[in-house]
Design a protein around this motif. Structure first.
Motif, short mmCIF file in Angstrom:
data_model
loop_
_atom_site.label_atom_id
_atom_site.label_comp_id
_atom_site.label_asym_id
_atom_site.label_seq_id
_atom_site.Cartn_x
_atom_site.Cartn_y
_atom_site.Cartn_z
N ALA A 1 2.72 -3.29 1.60
CA ALA A 1 2.87 -5.01 2.23
C ALA A 1 1.84 -5.75 2.04
O ALA A 1 1.66 -7.08 1.82
CB ALA A 1 3.29 -4.63 3.78
N ARG A 2 0.56 -5.15 2.14
CA ARG A 2 -0.56 -6.02 2.06
C ARG A 2 -1.17 -5.79 0.48
O ARG A 2 -2.41 -6.32 0.22
CB ARG A 2 -1.78 -5.36 2.83
N PHE B 1 1.96 0.23 4.72
CA PHE B 1 1.05 -1.08 4.96
C PHE B 1 0.32 -1.25 3.73
O PHE B 1 0.06 -2.68 3.43
CB PHE B 1 -0.08 -0.23 5.98
N PHE C 1 7.16 2.04 10.85
CA PHE C 1 7.91 0.81 10.29
C PHE C 1 9.27 1.44 9.52
O PHE C 1 9.24 2.19 8.45
CB PHE C 1 7.19 0.11 9.41
N SER D 1 -0.42 3.34 16.57
CA SER D 1 0.36 2.87 15.49
C SER D 1 1.53 3.62 15.35
O SER D 1 1.48 4.71 15.39
CB SER D 1 -0.35 2.87 14.04
N LYS E 1 7.73 -6.34 11.96
CA LYS E 1 6.87 -6.02 10.91
C LYS E 1 5.38 -6.92 10.90
O LYS E 1 4.45 -6.18 10.58
CB LYS E 1 7.59 -6.63 9.66
N GLU E 2 5.52 -7.96 11.63
CA GLU E 2 4.20 -8.71 11.70
C GLU E 2 3.25 -8.14 12.50
O GLU E 2 2.13 -7.94 12.43
CB GLU E 2 4.54 -10.20 11.99
N TRP F 1 -2.23 -2.43 11.73
CA TRP F 1 -2.90 -1.93 10.86
C TRP F 1 -4.18 -2.63 10.42
O TRP F 1 -5.32 -1.93 10.07
CB TRP F 1 -1.78 -1.58 9.61
N ASP F 2 -4.10 -3.77 10.45
CA ASP F 2 -5.10 -4.66 9.95
C ASP F 2 -6.31 -4.41 11.05
O ASP F 2 -7.60 -4.28 10.67
CB ASP F 2 -4.86 -6.16 9.93
N ARG G 1 4.32 4.57 7.13
CA ARG G 1 2.96 4.20 7.88
C ARG G 1 2.02 3.63 6.72
O ARG G 1 2.06 2.55 6.43
CB ARG G 1 2.66 5.56 8.63
N LEU H 1 2.05 -4.78 11.08
CA LEU H 1 0.89 -4.97 10.21
C LEU H 1 -0.28 -5.57 10.75
O LEU H 1 -1.56 -5.13 10.32
CB LEU H 1 1.47 -6.00 8.98
N ARG H 2 -0.19 -6.20 11.73
CA ARG H 2 -1.57 -6.85 12.50
C ARG H 2 -2.06 -5.51 13.28
O ARG H 2 -3.45 -5.61 13.16
CB ARG H 2 -0.94 -7.85 13.61
#
Length: 350
Positions: free
Chosen positions: A32-33, A29, A147, A144, A334-335, A341-342, A25, A338-339
């Motif tokens: 990844a970022r 994130f 992943f 959410s 994944k995209e 989470w953004d 979680r 992540l979106r």
């Protein structure tokens, strides 16, 4: 929101951020970022603090009062707050107080959760049912899910089966009793199936004298079964070697159980194995959207649908996998994760 230059803190589920709730979680994130973060301490001032259910609610509400400009996000992925006052809610508050995980005693822990939901800047939950409840306390809510791909080492491609149909269940040991809810159905098929259980060797509770051996509880099963220790390095390999994953719920009337998110279903699908589940709002919603109806409305359907799967040809099994893969691609890539989470962090600007 530019998070790279923000001072962000995270209150983890485990001290080293190693358990699935951490690595699947927020930690996923952040990595990844490329977002740096600290382990949260109420003695330090941050720009943003991401809190999980294990935090000291009283302590962090006091922190928010002291630093109203600091943005707090609270993650609550289980459905404790949907239950009315019961022995579990009372016991939970008492145990947390005795273990000094909570600064004050809440005789109804639901009251603590309500205060937290009202006091934070954003809430992260895991199902639409939870969101519908939380919105009365906080308007900034996000759903959410986990992943999984970083945890998966092996994927299933061959859907043919030899000999007995190999069923697999994976999960935390305190939920293995859910398997006993379909015990009679498994007994009907005992000459056709074998059950593989991937879990922890002990069922652990806050006070150790309540601990139980998982194998002792599972000794009540009336079919051929095998227990495998859950290990990150091997669990997906074991699942990928099986034929059909199963997710029974046990008590269909228990709010906490029936309102779990679809994470486990999605984990199995990402490994590539077809899944048969009990019916719940989350599993039915996902299965229906994928064009699959591999859920059981009644307990007796378990033996019927497993029998049906045994007779299913390889082409039909591949079609099941294709539909599951299509759902993952459209809803759980994944995209996409992540979106979402953004969006959680972007919402803090409001």
């Amino acid at each position: 929101m530019d998070l790279i230059n923000k001072k962000i803190a995270y209150f983890p589920y485990s001290y080293d951020c190693s358990v699935p709730g951490d690595r699947r979680r927020f930690v996923f994130f952040a990595k990844a970022r490329n977002i740096p973060f600290n382990i949260a301490s109420s003695k330090e001032k941050y720009d943003i603090v991401y809190l999980t259910m294990g935090c000291n609610i009283s302590e962090w509400l006091a922190y928010k009062k002291k630093y109203p400009e600091v943005k707090l996000i609270f993650e609550i992925i289980d459905s404790y707050f949907l239950e009315d006052l019961n022995s579990f809610n009372a016991f939970r508050g008492l145990v947390r107080f005795l273990l000094r995980k909570e600064s004050r005693l809440y005789l109804n822990y639901k009251n603590a959760l309500r205060k937290m939901l009202r006091g934070v800047d954003a809430v992260v939950c895991s199902t639409p049912v939870q969101k519908e409840y939380i919105i009365r306390y906080n308007k900034n809510i996000h759903i959410s899910l986990d992943f999984f791909l970083n945890d998966i080492t092996d994927f299933k491609n061959d859907l043919s089966s030899q000999g007995k149909l190999k069923l697999v269940w994976e999960g935390q040991s305190y939920t293995v009793n859910h398997l006993l809810s379909i015990n009679e159905e498994l007994e009907k098929l005992s000459d056709k199936v074998e059950l593989h259980i991937i879990t922890d060797p002990e069922i652990k509770y806050p006070f150790k004298f309540f601990d139980k051996k998982t194998s002792k509880l599972l000794s009540k099963l009336k079919c051929d079964y095998h227990i495998h220790d859950w290990k990150k390095a091997t669990f997906s390999k074991i699942i990928a070697s099986m034929d059909l994953a199963v997710i029974p719920f046990g008590n269909r009337h228990k709010i906490l159980t029936i309102n779990k998110p679809e994470n486990k279903l999605l984990l199995f699908w990402q490994i590539g194995i077809p899944v048969l589940t009990d019916m719940s709002p989350a599993y039915k919603r996902v299965m229906d959207k994928a064009g699959l109806h591999m859920y059981c409305k009644q307990k007796t359907e378990w033996s019927e649908k497993i029998e049906q799967y045994i007779k299913t040809g390889i082409e039909d099994r591949m079609l099941i996998k294709q539909k599951a893969d299509a759902y993952l691609e459209s809803n759980h890539s994944k995209e996409i994760i992540l979106r979402k989470w953004d969006e959680i962090f972007s919402s803090l600007k409001r």
